[in-house]
Design a protein around this motif. Structure first.
Motif, mmCIF file in Angstrom:
data_model
loop_
_atom_site.group_PDB
_atom_site.id
_atom_site.type_symbol
_atom_site.label_atom_id
_atom_site.label_comp_id
_atom_site.label_asym_id
_atom_site.label_seq_id
_atom_site.Cartn_x
_atom_site.Cartn_y
_atom_site.Cartn_z
ATOM 1 N N GLU A 226 -3.787 4.548 7.620
ATOM 2 C CA GLU A 226 -2.558 5.128 8.151
ATOM 3 C C GLU A 226 -1.776 4.086 8.950
ATOM 4 O OE1 GLU A 226 -1.249 9.330 10.269
ATOM 5 O OE2 GLU A 226 -3.349 8.702 10.257
ATOM 6 N N ARG A 227 -2.492 3.304 9.752
ATOM 7 C CA ARG A 227 -1.858 2.243 10.546
ATOM 8 C C ARG A 227 -1.269 1.159 9.642
ATOM 9 N NH1 ARG A 227 -6.075 -0.829 14.041
ATOM 10 N NH2 ARG A 227 -6.541 -1.668 11.971
ATOM 11 N N ALA A 228 -2.017 0.779 8.607
ATOM 12 C CA ALA A 228 -1.543 -0.252 7.680
ATOM 13 C C ALA A 228 -0.255 0.188 6.984
ATOM 14 C CB ALA A 228 -2.630 -0.560 6.651
ATOM 15 N N LEU A 229 -0.245 1.414 6.475
ATOM 16 C CA LEU A 229 0.945 1.910 5.789
ATOM 17 C C LEU A 229 2.121 2.061 6.755
ATOM 18 C CD1 LEU A 229 -0.473 4.554 3.280
ATOM 19 C CD2 LEU A 229 0.103 2.153 2.876
ATOM 20 N N SER B 230 2.807 0.117 9.125
ATOM 21 C CA SER B 230 3.409 -1.212 9.281
ATOM 22 C C SER B 230 4.319 -1.547 8.099
ATOM 23 C CB SER B 230 2.321 -2.280 9.445
ATOM 24 O OG SER B 230 1.693 -2.608 8.222
ATOM 25 N N LEU B 231 4.025 -0.980 6.926
ATOM 26 C CA LEU B 231 4.909 -1.172 5.778
ATOM 27 C C LEU B 231 6.202 -0.379 5.944
ATOM 28 C CD1 LEU B 231 2.370 -1.086 2.805
ATOM 29 C CD2 LEU B 231 3.400 -3.071 3.905
ATOM 30 N N GLY B 232 6.086 0.787 6.540
ATOM 31 C CA GLY B 232 7.278 1.588 6.800
ATOM 32 C C GLY B 232 8.222 0.938 7.788
ATOM 33 N N ASN B 233 7.701 -0.002 8.590
ATOM 34 C CA ASN B 233 8.506 -0.676 9.609
ATOM 35 C C ASN B 233 9.105 -2.002 9.130
ATOM 36 O OD1 ASN B 233 8.004 1.312 11.542
ATOM 37 N ND2 ASN B 233 6.117 0.329 12.229
ATOM 38 N N PHE C 243 -0.510 -8.493 -0.829
ATOM 39 C CA PHE C 243 -1.624 -7.585 -0.551
ATOM 40 C C PHE C 243 -1.668 -7.246 0.935
ATOM 41 C CE2 PHE C 243 -2.565 -10.518 -3.957
ATOM 42 C CZ PHE C 243 -2.901 -9.666 -4.998
ATOM 43 N N LEU C 244 -2.137 -6.038 1.222
ATOM 44 C CA LEU C 244 -2.390 -5.638 2.597
ATOM 45 C C LEU C 244 -3.738 -4.933 2.625
ATOM 46 C CD1 LEU C 244 -1.607 -5.290 5.551
ATOM 47 C CD2 LEU C 244 -0.374 -3.194 4.915
ATOM 48 N N ASP C 245 -4.703 -5.515 3.331
ATOM 49 C CA ASP C 245 -5.994 -4.850 3.488
ATOM 50 C C ASP C 245 -5.798 -3.561 4.264
ATOM 51 O OD1 ASP C 245 -7.171 -6.897 2.132
ATOM 52 O OD2 ASP C 245 -8.135 -7.818 3.871
ATOM 53 N N ASP C 246 -6.599 -2.554 3.965
ATOM 54 C CA ASP C 246 -6.355 -1.234 4.548
ATOM 55 C C ASP C 246 -6.658 -1.153 6.033
ATOM 56 O OD1 ASP C 246 -9.115 -1.367 4.357
ATOM 57 O OD2 ASP C 246 -9.356 0.563 3.326
ATOM 58 N N ASP C 247 -7.206 -2.211 6.622
ATOM 59 C CA ASP C 247 -7.462 -2.210 8.068
ATOM 60 C C ASP C 247 -6.604 -3.235 8.809
ATOM 61 O OD1 ASP C 247 -8.814 -4.274 6.790
ATOM 62 O OD2 ASP C 247 -10.479 -4.286 8.196
ATOM 63 N N ASP C 248 -5.600 -3.793 8.136
ATOM 64 C CA ASP C 248 -4.743 -4.801 8.760
ATOM 65 C C ASP C 248 -3.295 -4.320 8.836
ATOM 66 O OD1 ASP C 248 -6.960 -6.448 9.003
ATOM 67 O OD2 ASP C 248 -6.570 -7.515 7.142
ATOM 68 N N GLU C 249 -2.418 -5.163 9.384
ATOM 69 C CA GLU C 249 -1.017 -4.785 9.571
ATOM 70 C C GLU C 249 -0.094 -5.961 9.254
ATOM 71 O OE1 GLU C 249 -0.108 -2.658 13.375
ATOM 72 O OE2 GLU C 249 -2.172 -3.200 13.854
ATOM 73 N N LYS D 23 -1.280 -9.339 11.134
ATOM 74 C CA LYS D 23 -2.239 -8.989 12.178
ATOM 75 C C LYS D 23 -3.492 -8.459 11.489
ATOM 76 C CE LYS D 23 -2.447 -6.415 16.562
ATOM 77 N NZ LYS D 23 -1.695 -5.476 17.451
ATOM 78 N N ALA D 24 -4.533 -9.288 11.447
ATOM 79 C CA ALA D 24 -5.785 -8.925 10.778
ATOM 80 C C ALA D 24 -6.859 -8.648 11.824
ATOM 81 C CB ALA D 24 -6.226 -10.039 9.848
ATOM 82 N N TYR D 25 -7.825 -7.822 11.447
ATOM 83 C CA TYR D 25 -8.845 -7.387 12.396
ATOM 84 C C TYR D 25 -10.221 -7.917 12.022
ATOM 85 C CZ TYR D 25 -5.392 -4.405 14.555
ATOM 86 O OH TYR D 25 -4.267 -3.961 15.217
ATOM 87 N N VAL D 26 -10.927 -8.389 13.050
ATOM 88 C CA VAL D 26 -12.300 -8.868 12.915
ATOM 89 C C VAL D 26 -13.221 -7.768 13.408
ATOM 90 C CG1 VAL D 26 -13.973 -10.606 13.651
ATOM 91 C CG2 VAL D 26 -11.574 -11.249 13.297
ATOM 92 N N HIS D 27 -14.112 -7.308 12.553
ATOM 93 C CA HIS D 27 -15.009 -6.205 12.915
ATOM 94 C C HIS D 27 -16.356 -6.759 13.361
ATOM 95 C CE1 HIS D 27 -11.930 -3.721 11.207
ATOM 96 N NE2 HIS D 27 -12.062 -4.317 10.026
ATOM 97 N N ARG D 28 -16.738 -6.412 14.574
ATOM 98 C CA ARG D 28 -17.971 -6.958 15.129
ATOM 99 C C ARG D 28 -19.203 -6.225 14.628
ATOM 100 N NH1 ARG D 28 -16.602 -8.986 21.226
ATOM 101 N NH2 ARG D 28 -14.423 -8.367 21.298
ATOM 102 N N GLY D 29 -19.016 -5.033 14.125
ATOM 103 C CA GLY D 29 -20.165 -4.246 13.685
ATOM 104 C C GLY D 29 -20.737 -4.753 12.382
#
Length: 299
Positions: A21-24, A26-29, A97-103, A213-219
């Motif tokens: 939802e956040r990724a999409l 960012s496309l709307g903006n 491309f836009l990964d689904d967890d990035d912006e 803006k890409a996210y690094v997941h520590r888990g």
């Protein structure tokens, strides 16, 4: 296929809904509006299919001027084949491309599209900013080493530093189809794609902007960490060894250092502290200054 939009943005989605939802959003903006969105749902799960469908419907309602298409995989195909499915269904002159967890930041599409057009490029990459899940900035990833690199130098630099980050890439649709898209390998698929692009002789450009803006997941979870990550990185390292006769000793040490450091990070995420120590030592031996710098960046 007739081109009716300038850019196709492909979003492969798997087991994420709030992030999608956040990724999409960012496309709307985006300041640039002549683009389409192709979401490829790789969940193969009724519950997640429902969630993705709801998110896509919400995007349509809020952004009536942007065409969005939802494709669903009957079976889980992984990131590479899922992105290729998006490419096959794209209508734009350019594909990104836009990964689904990035912006994307608001000017990403506008700036990179103009850069591709002005320079007659087949493919390009940008800089990006890496963030932790909590919003803390991890690294501003700059690629200034790419300035003025010819094709042979570009090949070496890619093996040393990885010109990756799918969010930063833009291709002409014609060229990415010519090089047959992503290899069917889910860990390192970005690396193999750029290698194909370089070997294909396409005209490359580096846009010095931080619009991703890409996210690094520590888990620990999925292919991007844990045993899947280690297996994929070892396969990639064995692939790189086949080309060592093309590089000088300093470049080979950098390639080895990066490999051991990445494996050390994967060990750390799994709380395998012995593996982290051993691979960390190997990284430092290969390249003391850069190895220590990388290992100290773990936070």
């Amino acid at each position: 296929m007739e081109t009716s939009v300038n850019v196709s943005v492909i979003v492969a989605s798997y087991r994420r809904d709030k992030e999608l939802e956040r990724a999409l959003s960012s496309l709307g903006n985006q300041t640039f509006r002549n683009f389409e969105v192709i979401v490829v749902d790789d969940n193969a799960d009724a519950d997640y299919n429902f969630r993705v469908n709801r998110i896509v419907d919400s995007f349509k309602t809020k952004n009536t001027d942007i065409n969005i298409t939802l494709l669903k995989n009957e079976n889980n195909l992984g990131s590479a084949q899922t992105r290729n499915k998006g490419i096959d269904n794209a209508c734009g002159k350019y594909v990104t491309f836009l990964d689904d967890d990035d912006e994307y930041l608001p000017e990403k599409l506008e700036r990179q599209y103009a850069f591709m057009e002005e320079n007659g490029l087949d493919y390009s990459v940008t800089d990006l900013d890496l963030y932790y899940d909590d919003g803390k900035l991890y690294e501003k990833k700059r690629r200034s080493y790419l300035k003025n690199a010819d094709n042979d130098e570009l090949f070496k630099l890619h093996f040393m530093y990885h010109i990756t980050g799918t969010d930063t890439m833009m291709f002409t649709r014609e060229y990415i189809q010519q090089i047959h898209g992503f290899a069917h390998i889910d860990v390192g698929d970005e690396f193999y794609l750029i290698q194909r692009a370089i070997e294909g002789g396409g005209k490359f450009g580096y846009l010095e902007r931080h619009d991703v803006k890409a996210y690094v997941h520590r888990g620990n979870g999925g292919l991007s960490s844990g045993e899947g990550k280690i297996k994929g990185e070892n396969l990639l390292f064995n692939h790189k060894k086949k080309y060592f006769d093309r590089f000088d000793s300093k470049s080979i040490r950098q390639i080895k250092m990066r490999h051991y450091a990445v494996i050390a990070f994967a060990d750390l995420r799994m709380k395998n502290y012995g593996g982290f120590f051993v691979n960390g030592v190997h990284a430092v031996i290969c390249s003391p200054v850069q190895g220590i710098r990388l290992l100290r960046s773990v936070g």
